[in-house]
Design a protein around this motif. Structure first.
Motif, PDB file in Angstrom:
ATOM      1  N   SER A  28     -35.002  68.011 -39.386  1.00 19.31           N
ATOM      2  CA  SER A  28     -34.676  67.668 -37.993  1.00 19.31           C
ATOM      3  C   SER A  28     -35.666  66.664 -37.411  1.00 19.31           C
ATOM      4  O   SER A  28     -35.321  65.898 -36.517  1.00 19.31           O
ATOM      5  N   THR A  62     -28.576  77.081 -35.212  1.00 18.73           N
ATOM      6  CA  THR A  62     -28.590  75.686 -34.785  1.00 18.73           C
ATOM      7  C   THR A  62     -27.174  75.138 -34.716  1.00 18.73           C
ATOM      8  O   THR A  62     -26.829  74.369 -33.811  1.00 18.73           O
ATOM      9  N   TYR A  63     -26.341  75.543 -35.648  1.00 17.52           N
ATOM     10  CA  TYR A  63     -24.923  75.168 -35.655  1.00 17.52           C
ATOM     11  C   TYR A  63     -24.266  75.595 -34.340  1.00 17.52           C
ATOM     12  O   TYR A  63     -23.572  74.811 -33.686  1.00 17.52           O
ATOM     13  N   THR A 113     -27.744  68.682 -39.065  1.00 18.03           N
ATOM     14  CA  THR A 113     -27.455  70.095 -39.298  1.00 18.03           C
ATOM     15  C   THR A 113     -26.292  70.257 -40.269  1.00 18.03           C
ATOM     16  O   THR A 113     -26.331  71.115 -41.156  1.00 18.03           O
ATOM     17  N   ARG A 139     -36.038  72.929 -43.032  1.00 15.46           N
ATOM     18  CA  ARG A 139     -34.983  72.537 -42.083  1.00 15.46           C
ATOM     19  C   ARG A 139     -35.596  71.833 -40.875  1.00 15.46           C
ATOM     20  O   ARG A 139     -35.095  70.812 -40.407  1.00 15.46           O
TER      21      ARG A 139
END
Length: 153
Positions: free
Chosen positions: A46, A105-106, A60, A42
């Protein structure tokens, strides 16, 4: 104590307590290792597709959609096709995919949109993520199931 317990394990028996502890340690280590792999992937996404704090967090959203689609495929494969080792599901499902997809992160992305005066975009992102994630897991599982059923005929 009113904690849940495994009826097959009597923790008052030293040998069973050691067996339970070793099994739990193996499980936790397996999930942690998988989580590290998923979180690294992930993070790599990013870096490849960075999102400015005030822009829509497409990366995301895409990571969560892809992760949910993969879990849909994975669950069909390990339940209908392949008798996997007992640690495959915790490693890959809970660890790798749990580390790859991201609720934290959301939540930060929503906060950043609101802080930068884009509350409508934050609300849209909040709803879109839930809808896209559910649709991804459902569509991938359904497609995999159809593919598996077609090959078994």
């Amino acid at each position: 104590m009113n904690e849940p317990r495994d009826p097959d394990v009597d923790l008052h028996v030293p040998a069973q307590r050691r067996e339970w502890s070793r099994g739990q340690l193996t499980l936790v280590a397996t999930v942690a290792l998988g989580g590290g792999v998923g979180a690294t992937a992930r993070y790599g996404a990013s870096l490849l597709w960075p999102t400015a704090p005030d822009s829509f967090p497409w990366t995301t959203l895409a990571v969560n959609a892809v992760g949910c689609a993969v879990i849909g495929v994975f669950m069909v494969v390990i339940t209908d096709v392949w008798a996997a080792h007992r640690l495959v599901r915790p490693f890959f499902g809970t660890g790798v995919l749990g580390g790859f997809t991201t609720f934290s992160t959301y939540a930060v992305d929503i906060q950043q949109l609101v802080v930068h005066g884009r509350a409508a975009a934050g609300l849209a992102y909040m709803a879109a993520t839930v809808c896209v994630a559910l649709a991804s897991v459902w569509a991938a599982a359904a497609a995999t199931r159809r593919l598996v059923d077609g090959r078994q005929r």
